[in-house]
Write a protein that holds these residues in place. Structure first.
Motif, PDB file in Angstrom:
ATOM      1  N   LEU A  98      28.777  35.970  34.105  1.00 24.78           N
ATOM      2  CA  LEU A  98      29.435  37.209  33.686  1.00 24.78           C
ATOM      3  C   LEU A  98      28.616  37.965  32.647  1.00 24.78           C
ATOM      4  O   LEU A  98      28.255  39.120  32.863  1.00 24.78           O
ATOM      5  N   VAL A 122      39.640  47.549  34.142  1.00 25.53           N
ATOM      6  CA  VAL A 122      39.517  46.122  34.485  1.00 25.53           C
ATOM      7  C   VAL A 122      40.654  45.336  33.842  1.00 25.53           C
ATOM      8  O   VAL A 122      41.265  44.457  34.465  1.00 25.53           O
ATOM      9  N   MET A 123      40.998  45.693  32.586  1.00 31.25           N
ATOM     10  CA  MET A 123      42.062  44.957  31.916  1.00 31.25           C
ATOM     11  C   MET A 123      43.413  45.221  32.565  1.00 31.25           C
ATOM     12  O   MET A 123      44.238  44.312  32.730  1.00 31.25           O
ATOM     13  N   ALA A 124      43.650  46.475  32.963  1.00 30.31           N
ATOM     14  CA  ALA A 124      44.926  46.807  33.603  1.00 30.31           C
ATOM     15  C   ALA A 124      45.032  46.099  34.959  1.00 30.31           C
ATOM     16  O   ALA A 124      46.092  45.596  35.339  1.00 30.31           O
ATOM     17  N   TYR A 125      43.880  46.040  35.664  1.00 27.67           N
ATOM     18  CA  TYR A 125      43.865  45.344  36.955  1.00 27.67           C
ATOM     19  C   TYR A 125      44.126  43.864  36.746  1.00 27.67           C
ATOM     20  O   TYR A 125      44.903  43.230  37.483  1.00 27.67           O
ATOM     21  N   GLY A 126      43.502  43.306  35.703  1.00 24.14           N
ATOM     22  CA  GLY A 126      43.666  41.883  35.427  1.00 24.14           C
ATOM     23  C   GLY A 126      45.079  41.547  35.009  1.00 24.14           C
ATOM     24  O   GLY A 126      45.600  40.485  35.352  1.00 24.14           O
ATOM     25  N   ALA A 127      45.716  42.467  34.273  1.00 22.24           N
ATOM     26  CA  ALA A 127      47.080  42.200  33.809  1.00 22.24           C
ATOM     27  C   ALA A 127      48.048  42.088  34.973  1.00 22.24           C
ATOM     28  O   ALA A 127      49.115  41.488  34.851  1.00 22.24           O
ATOM     29  N   LYS A 178      47.432  40.525  37.678  1.00 20.72           N
ATOM     30  CA  LYS A 178      47.125  39.343  38.481  1.00 20.72           C
ATOM     31  C   LYS A 178      48.365  38.458  38.585  1.00 20.72           C
ATOM     32  O   LYS A 178      48.985  38.138  37.567  1.00 20.72           O
ATOM     33  N   GLN A 200      39.179  41.060  38.605  1.00 20.45           N
ATOM     34  CA  GLN A 200      40.557  40.815  38.196  1.00 20.45           C
ATOM     35  C   GLN A 200      40.639  39.611  37.264  1.00 20.45           C
ATOM     36  O   GLN A 200      41.356  39.633  36.267  1.00 20.45           O
ATOM     37  N   ASP A 201      39.846  38.579  37.573  1.00 22.89           N
ATOM     38  CA  ASP A 201      39.840  37.399  36.706  1.00 22.89           C
ATOM     39  C   ASP A 201      39.341  37.744  35.316  1.00 22.89           C
ATOM     40  O   ASP A 201      39.902  37.299  34.313  1.00 22.89           O
ATOM     41  N   VAL A 202      38.274  38.562  35.274  1.00 22.24           N
ATOM     42  CA  VAL A 202      37.720  38.958  33.970  1.00 22.24           C
ATOM     43  C   VAL A 202      38.750  39.743  33.179  1.00 22.24           C
ATOM     44  O   VAL A 202      39.020  39.479  32.001  1.00 22.24           O
ATOM     45  N   GLY A 203      39.392  40.696  33.865  1.00 28.12           N
ATOM     46  CA  GLY A 203      40.415  41.502  33.200  1.00 28.12           C
ATOM     47  C   GLY A 203      41.574  40.653  32.731  1.00 28.12           C
ATOM     48  O   GLY A 203      42.090  40.839  31.627  1.00 28.12           O
ATOM     49  N   TYR A 204      41.944  39.684  33.567  1.00 27.68           N
ATOM     50  CA  TYR A 204      43.054  38.799  33.196  1.00 27.68           C
ATOM     51  C   TYR A 204      42.688  37.980  31.962  1.00 27.68           C
ATOM     52  O   TYR A 204      43.508  37.799  31.057  1.00 27.68           O
ATOM     53  N   LEU A 234      40.548  38.805  29.551  1.00 27.41           N
ATOM     54  CA  LEU A 234      40.582  39.682  28.375  1.00 27.41           C
ATOM     55  C   LEU A 234      42.022  39.980  27.969  1.00 27.41           C
ATOM     56  O   LEU A 234      42.403  39.865  26.809  1.00 27.41           O
ATOM     57  N   TRP A 235      42.826  40.344  28.962  1.00 33.92           N
ATOM     58  CA  TRP A 235      44.211  40.752  28.680  1.00 33.92           C
ATOM     59  C   TRP A 235      44.990  39.595  28.079  1.00 33.92           C
ATOM     60  O   TRP A 235      45.716  39.756  27.092  1.00 33.92           O
TER      61      TRP A 235
END
Lengths: 430, 192
Positions: free
Chosen positions: A366, A402-407, A409, B8-12, B14-15
């Motif tokens: 990453l 990216v953070m909104a997309y990750g949230a 999940k 999505q994993d990276v964002g998850y 961080l979030w």
């Protein structure tokens, strides 16, 4: 602007009628001495602040008894460590065993040669400051391996190998990440990164084609970071995160402290150390935390600058280089460093330790790709002369997206436990 | 792993890190309410009614059935069993208790004696400062054999306050200003 240490040395030389050429040397020695003691003092109270803050976050009190609010706890601990017997294991390599803490601490201390605390408080303004810091900070691993090998202890050696793998992996994204601000400024010197040296072709925040510094300077208004909007934290948040994470990993700070994983390898590379040698290793660890905060402040938080343009206030205090202005800058530098140290301790109270494979994944899969990509994008931006706000906007949109997309999940579903058939007498296999 | 999945994993990551930091921050802001530390020698702990502290013996209730002595699983260090009773046959052919000892050097606080006692002569106690029963016991181990009078003087944990008091004390819902204020809940003092 001349270094304040040289000024000090010249003043003392004049006071005692010494030859004038001794002034700068004397001043730099004094500066080194003062910075060394400053590190000791700050680290002592960093440990106190860590214990207090993590205690509060975990519904405990932290040290309370020695002095008011436990303020004398860490000096008392230091005195205890000094008074302890320094044990050297029989099978240890004595020379290396004694040498290793010194190597670790000197590596942590040497970084401060090129750190400017205020526009005129620095020891040497190296024009390759960033490269120097990246090179010196990886000497730590030499000391760690030296000490671990000399202790003749399998846990220490395991820890040292982990440390080597970790520091070698994270040195790369650490250096690549700080190249973002370096490219935007066009200099490797920390002073110029903070002041944003006017380099031809580097786009300014507001004016396309001409550097902000030149324009504002010609109008007599302010230096480069006109406000906090010009800090590289605002311009390049993605690289800021990469830099901070890589720095945490490089200095073995908690989410990445597999080097000192108590549950696996007793205490890591300093299992066999006790007394003053242990104190030195401990000191170096916290000095590295402080170094990370200082480097992040310089590269991403605008160093000693106030939140908004403060040229008029600096003039009110006596102009740049005066005692008042220097103290004003030191105040802001200290506040920013303190805030970042608090964030590091906050993370320490929040996150559990990662596994070794997770650590390697994060670094190689990453951080290195992201920082390399940023190198490409920022380089292109500088080459094409794009405005800095558009770079900032792109970065922030990417990060928030990216953070909104990750949230969103979905949480991993636990597999249903398969129903166990009641065992039949005699068994059915065959 | 597709790029979208990786992003999505990276964002998850961080979030969730920021979310976790929010939780610790909330703990930090409210630490005065949430702090669980009892500064023990300065403050006294309010114990719940079922607390298993030092045993309490009530000689006036004892019928000298010797069940406690028989059920006790531990041999004593200086006595045959950890619990030892001495009695004589009185004028009305009843057993009368002379002396009752518990050897605290070997007692494991299993409370089998409390459970088996048919007349509640042995009771759970609230005192957790066993070294204060006889302060000289730390110099002479034979003094750890505590007698009838010493055991009768211990506070009962049934008198230590209610479950509610202990719960409110742990939750810091009652003012815990000093040792006096904390040590005296609604009922009787926990540690006289």
């Amino acid at each position: 602007m001349q270094s304040v240490w040289v000024d000090l040395g010249n003043w003392i030389a004049a006071l005692f009628h010494l030859p004038s050429r001794t002034g700068p040397t004397l001043g730099l020695f004094l500066g080194a001495f003062i910075i060394l003691n400053l590190i000791m003092l700050v680290v002592t109270y960093m440990i106190w602040w860590l214990r207090k803050l993590v205690g509060w976050m975990q519904s405990r009190l932290g040290p309370t008894h020695v002095g008011k609010w436990g303020l004398l706890q860490t000096p008392a601990d230091a005195i205890k460590l000094m008074a302890k017997e320094g044990i050297i294991p029989t099978l240890a390599d004595k020379t290396l065993f004694v040498l290793a803490p010194a190597v670790v601490f000197i590596a942590a201390y040497l970084v401060y040669v090129t750190i400017p605390f205020a526009p005129n408080v620095y020891v040497a303004d190296l024009n390759v400051g960033v490269v120097y810091v990246a090179a010196i900070s990886s000497i730590t691993v030499l000391g760690i391996i030296l000490g671990a090998w000399a202790s003749n202890n399998k846990y220490a050696l395991l820890s040292a190998f982990r440390s080597a793998a970790q520091i070698v992996s994270y040195e790369v994204p650490f250096a690549l990440a700080i190249l973002g601000p370096v490219m935007l400024v066009g200099s490797f010197s920390f002073r110029e990164i903070v002041q944003g040296a006017p380099v031809a072709g580097v786009p300014g925040m507001f004016v396309h084609g001409q550097s902000t510094n030149e324009l504002l300077g010609s109008m007599g208004l302010a230096r480069f970071p006109a406000s906090f909007l010009d800090w590289f934290l605002i311009t390049q948040p993605v690289v800021f995160l990469c830099f901070f994470i890589a720095g945490l990993a490089e200095n073995n700070i908690t989410p990445f402290d597999i080097v000192e994983a108590e549950s696996e390898i007793v205490a890591g590379f300093h299992v066999e150390y006790s007394g003053m040698k242990f104190a030195l290793l401990f000191l170096a660890e916290f000095a590295n935390t402080m170094t990370l905060a200082v480097l992040t402040t310089l590269a991403f938080l605008g160093g000693w600058n106030f939140l908004i343009a403060d040229g008029w206030f600096v003039r009110l205090l006596g102009g740049p280089g005066s005692v008042g202005a220097t103290l004003w800058h030191l105040l802001w530098f200290g506040l920013k460093v303190g805030l970042l140290i608090t964030v590091v301790f906050w993370l320490r109270a929040t996150l559990p330790r990662v596994r070794v494979d997770q650590l390697m994944d994060l670094g190689w899969k990453l951080l290195i790709p992201v920082t390399l990509l940023n190198l490409l994008v920022t380089g292109g931006w500088v080459l094409l002369g794009g405005a800095r706000w558009s770079l900032a906007l792109t970065n922030w949109l990417l990060l928030i997206g990216v953070m909104a997309y990750g949230a969103r999940k979905p949480l991993p579903k636990t597999e249903p436990i398969p129903a166990v058939e009641p065992a039949t007498v005699g068994g059915t296999s065959g | 792993m597709s790029l979208a999945r990786m992003l999505q994993d990276v964002g998850y990551g961080l979030w969730s890190t920021f979310k976790g930091m929010g939780i610790t921050l909330r703990n930090l802001v409210k630490f005065r309410e949430r702090v669980q530390t009892v500064k023990y020698p300065l403050e006294e702990i309010v114990v719940p009614p079922g607390y298993r502290g030092a045993l309490v013996f009530r000689p006036e209730r004892c019928i000298v059935c010797e069940l406690c002595e028989k059920v006790c699983p531990v041999p004593g260090t200086r006595t045959e069993k950890t619990i030892e009773m001495f009695f004589h046959i009185g004028p009305s052919k009843k057993r009368e208790l002379d002396e009752f000892y518990i050897d605290y050097a070997s007692c494991i606080n299993c409370y089998l004696c409390v459970e088996i006692c048919p007349v509640d002569a042995l009771l759970p106690g609230a005192s957790y400062e066993l070294s204060q029963i006889d302060p000289l016991a730390q110099y002479d181990r034979s003094r750890m054999i505590f007698g009838m009078q010493q055991l009768a003087a211990q506070p009962e944990s049934a008198e230590a306050g209610t479950y509610e008091t202990a719960y409110r004390y742990v939750r810091r819902e009652q003012p815990a200003a000093g040792a006096e204020a904390v040590g005296e809940p609604e009922g009787e003092p926990a540690n006289p």
